[in-house]
Design a protein around this motif. Structure first.
Motif, PDB file in Angstrom:
ATOM      1  N   GLU A  46       0.831  -1.208   0.000  1.00  0.00           N
ATOM      2  CA  GLU A  46       0.000   0.000   0.000  1.00  0.00           C
ATOM      3  C   GLU A  46       0.865   1.258   0.000  1.00  0.00           C
ATOM      4  OE1 GLU A  46      -4.166   1.164   2.047  1.00  0.00           O
ATOM      5  OE2 GLU A  46      -2.563   0.662   3.448  1.00  0.00           O
ATOM      6  N   CYS A  50       0.849   4.081  -2.945  1.00  0.00           N
ATOM      7  CA  CYS A  50       0.540   5.481  -2.627  1.00  0.00           C
ATOM      8  C   CYS A  50       1.630   6.415  -3.147  1.00  0.00           C
ATOM      9  CB  CYS A  50       0.363   5.660  -1.118  1.00  0.00           C
ATOM     10  SG  CYS A  50      -1.153   4.922  -0.456  1.00  0.00           S
ATOM     11  N   GLN A 299      -4.382   2.939  -8.740  1.00  0.00           N
ATOM     12  CA  GLN A 299      -4.252   2.220  -7.470  1.00  0.00           C
ATOM     13  C   GLN A 299      -5.655   1.780  -7.058  1.00  0.00           C
ATOM     14  OE1 GLN A 299      -2.638   4.542  -4.263  1.00  0.00           O
ATOM     15  NE2 GLN A 299      -3.208   3.077  -2.702  1.00  0.00           N
ATOM     16  N   LEU A 302      -7.383  -1.394  -2.099  1.00  0.00           N
ATOM     17  CA  LEU A 302      -6.629  -2.570  -1.654  1.00  0.00           C
ATOM     18  C   LEU A 302      -7.165  -3.049  -0.301  1.00  0.00           C
ATOM     19  CD1 LEU A 302      -4.173  -4.204  -2.703  1.00  0.00           C
ATOM     20  CD2 LEU A 302      -2.752  -2.840  -1.170  1.00  0.00           C
TER      21      LEU A 302
END
Length: 828
Positions: A46, A50, A299, A302
């Protein structure tokens, strides 16, 4: 855990690595790409995603990110750990520029938003948190290097003395050589256009071989043709020797300066190397961000569990390949969760089953390597601890493995290593051997996978596996769709029903004899053929109703948009109606006020007339007439006024609709004359000259025609429709693209131009373009190499230089560096 060892090659991730390395700015980032690896740590994945997402924002929204100088000086820094070693000039220059880049990146990421004092890129800032920037080291380098990366004259007192003496000695040699040359030219030993030149680092005079005895000195060289020898006059031999000595002293002093700097640098090497690891990570993140933009990757949401809930997923390599031919990838819709963990995909050959399998493997692997993936924004993705794949032919002569044996070996390893956190990807499950036993073994293996609650995508043609999926919870069928009428694959995955292999239809399409197809159908039996046909019918019907549902959704959306548009128009009409009524009320109040005033005036007039009958009658009649006018305005005119305004409002709404449907009509509509206001273009009636209206003073106006201002009556002017006054305009904006082009031009600009061998007109054109570029980017000095020869080219160029504005001065180059064969031009 990834299985087998060539997993990346099988899914195409090795190609992804190469594409990423191309986008890196230096070997710093390329090493990070090579070392990129699969991980199942949720927090780490993650954080990486990011950071890449933040850098995508920087690329798309910012102009000033400092990425000019990404130099890998780590080998040089490691080299100077040994006492006595030193960085050369170029290495020090690269160190200075890359340290400046590190400093600027840290400063860029550490800034706060002016509006709410928040950090715009928090994840990247955390990466730069403890990175040292070494401003003192940059300052020290600036003391010894100039802006071109060369040692400054004042880097040390001794170097300054050596270079002064070197320049003085060279000037003395130049004067001596010129005197000897003029004397030789006057005696006829040397041609008039000959100038001193350099051979082996020594200044010499070129003479004809037959006249070499006329000048005392040392013969150093002769031309390739043998028609010229190069003589160093005896008078300058000692001075040339001194120059060699001074050059040696200069080199030794420069080395001493560099050694001294390297000694100062050595204690900080470990900390500096850490800063370069930060620069490498930024280069790596930047490459992933640029690649994400190229493949439209994002992205996804998640989650720290095993999940695949993807919408509009595409294979990035297939997407790039098809884009070159103007084609698009058919996106993939896929969902695997605790209730449906294993997807069994069936359908015709060349229908996209293997591509679907590789898409799942590649995107999941990219995601767990910290890379954004091409999905729709509403997609969700999870994390898997292990990924296993069995795809392609794995025959091995060395290991004595057949295709089927290798598949069985993979099944064995998968059953041994898989668990509820694993993802298995198997292509042509059970293939490679006799169908009946192959299908039975595949079903048995699939049962073990399901018992272990593992996740997976499996492609097959076996009917028993399709039936297994229908009868067991956790396993679901899926089909690659096929158009029966056009006999071509649609490359669309549909979950819920198994797919037909369309074996009979494909056999007919390629022209297999009908009796062969009939025999095959009889062999397998009508039950199998009918079952396959039913599958085709189910898929066809499902597609039909799915299209129907999609069309209904589109119609509903259109209706919602239409209703919303009408509601907005109704609200606009209501608002306008209220505004008209408000104005009408204001008019009524104003009339009422006028009425009260009229009544008061009437009473006063009666009193003043002392109630004379005739005068009173006239006054009363006047009041009665005024009352009738008020009643008439209140009852008729106001209603008509409101009606007219409502009619105009409807016409306005009609024109809006007409404009949307027929924009051409609106374009040619007659435009009403607008009042003259300051700033608009005007012209005198009956004249053609266009000026700018500066101000309006009652009936007079001030107009500027070019640089001339004049006063004129306002009624003698008219608006100059579609024309603008001619005036000088200064550009106050330079686009970022122009700035980049100027920077690129300045970076690659060479301060010398060689026009030797060109014709006169070619040389002048080349020099013209060269000087234009030099003046444009702000260079102080340039050199034009035209040679000596007959001197015509030199004369033409200098005649042209005298006509060019922006040139402060031009002259011959120093005798040591080319003399009259080169013109040095100083620009203003």
């Amino acid at each position: 855990m990834i299985y087998p060892h060539n997993f990346e090659q099988k899914i195409g991730f090795d190609t992804i690595r190469e594409l990423l390395k191309v986008k890196c700015l230096s070997t710093l980032g390329e090493e990070r790409v090579d070392n990129m690896s699969f991980t199942d740590q949720f927090a780490g994945i993650e954080e990486q995603l990011c950071r890449v997402t933040e850098f995508v924002r920087i690329i798309q929204e910012e102009d000033g990110f400092p990425d000019q100088y990404f130099f890998d000086v780590r080998p040089s820094l490691k080299k100077i750990r040994i006492e006595g070693t030193y960085l050369d000039e170029q290495e020090v220059f690269d160190l200075r520029r890359s340290l400046e880049t590190i400093r600027d990146i840290v400063k860029f990421l550490d800034r706060e938003d002016d509006e709410d004092s928040t950090v715009p890129y928090p994840h990247l800032k955390s990466l730069a948190g403890d990175i040292a920037v070494f401003p003192q080291l940059i300052g020290k380098i600036d003391q010894i290097l100039n802006k071109y990366g060369k040692i400054k004259d004042n880097a040390s007192t001794e170097l300054s003395r050596i270079r002064r003496e070197l320049n003085s000695t060279m000037s003395g040699i130049s004067r001596s050589l010129n005197a000897i040359l003029r004397n030789a030219q006057s005696e006829g030993y040397v041609d008039k256009d000959v100038t001193p030149t350099m051979r082996d680092g020594r200044l010499v005079i070129p003479v004809a071989p037959g006249l070499k005895r006329k000048i005392k000195g040392i013969v150093h060289d002769e031309s390739a043709s043998g028609k010229t020898v190069f003589i160093e006059p005896a008078e300058v031999v000692e001075a040339n020797n001194r120059i060699r000595e001074l050059e040696g002293e200069e080199r030794r002093e420069i080395i001493r300066i560099l050694v001294e700097f390297s000694n100062l640098l050595r204690p900080s090497v470990p900390e500096i190397l850490q800063s370069y690891e930060f620069l490498a990570e930024i280069d790596f993140i930047r490459a992933k961000a640029h690649f994400a933009i190229q493949i439209n990757a994002i992205q996804p949401a998640l989650e720290d569990k095993q999940l695949i809930d993807w919408t509009d997923a595409v294979h990035p390599l297939l997407q790039l390949s098809l884009a070159k031919h103007g084609k698009k990838v058919v996106p993939l819709e896929l969902e695997l969760n605790k209730k449906q963990r294993i997807l069994i995909i069936s359908g015709p050959n060349a229908g996209g089953k293997s591509v679907c399998l590789k898409t799942v493997g590649l995107l999941q692997y990219m995601l767990q390597c910290g890379m954004p993936i091409p999905l729709h924004e509403r997609s969700h993705a999870g994390i898997f601890s292990n990924i296993f794949i069995d795809i392609g032919d794995e025959q091995s002569i060395e290991d004595d493995l057949s295709t089927y044996s290798s598949h069985l070996l993979n099944m064995k390893n998968m059953m041994k290593g898989c668990n509820a956190q694993s993802l298995i990807l198997i292509d042509e499950f059970g293939g490679g051997t006799e169908p009946q036993i192959g299908g039975a073994i595949a079903e048995s293996v699939l049962k073990r996978f399901n018992e272990k609650e593992t996740f997976g995508v499996i492609t097959t043609h076996y009917q028993n596996l399709k039936h297994f999926a229908e009868d067991h919870e956790g396993v679901v069928n899926g089909a690659m769709l096929y158009d029966r009428h056009l006999m071509q694959a649609l490359f669309q995955l549909q979950i819920g029903n198994p797919g037909s292999s369309f074996a009979v239809e494909i056999a007919r399409k390629i022209g297999l004899p009908e009796e062969v197809i009939a025999d095959a159908s009889e062999i397998v039996g009508s039950e199998y053929i009918n079952a396959d046909k039913y599958l085709q019918d189910i898929v066809r019907d499902k597609r039909y109703w799915e299209n129907k549902r999609q069309n209904i959704r589109q119609r509903e959306k259109q209706m919602e948009d239409t209703i919303a548009r009408y509601q907005a128009e109704i609200e606009d009409l209501n608002h306008s109606r209220k505004e008209i009524i408000r104005q009408a009320k204001e008019d009524a109040e104003r009339l009422l006020s006028d009425s009260n005033a009229k009544i008061e005036n009437t009473i006063r007039a009666i009193k003043e007339a002392q109630a004379e009958k005739e005068q009173t009658r006239l006054i009363r009649k006047e009041l009665s007439d005024f009352k009738e006018s008020i009643d008439e305005v209140g009852s008729k005119e106001h209603e008509e006024k409101i009606a007219r305004k409502m009619e105009k409002l409807r016409e306005k709404q009609g024109r809006k609709k007409e404009k949307k449907s027929s924009p051409e009509k609106v374009v040619h509509k007659e435009v009403k004359v607008e009042p003259l206001t300051p700033g608009c273009p005007v012209k005198i009636k009956g004249q053609t000259s266009v000026g700018e209206l500066l101000e309006v003073n009652g009936k007079n106006a001030v107009v500027a025609f070019g640089m001339i201002k004049t006063s004129i009556k306002l009624d003698k002017l008219e608006r100059a429709t579609g024309q603008q006054p001619k005036k000088e305009q200064k550009s106050t904006f330079v686009s970022s693209q122009t700035q980049d082009e100027m920077y690129e031009k300045k970076l690659h600009f060479k301060q010398d131009i060689d026009v030797r061998g060109m014709r006169g007109d070619e040389a002048l054109q080349a020099v013209t373009y060269f000087l234009d570029d030099a003046i444009q980017i702000g260079v102080d000095r340039v050199r034009i190499l035209h040679g000596t020869g007959t001197g015509i080219l030199r004369q033409l160029i200098r005649q042209y230089l005298e006509t060019v504005s922006g040139i402060a001065h031009f002259q011959d180059e120093h005798i040591q560096f080319g003399g009259a064969g080169i013109t040095v031009v100083d620009l203003e």
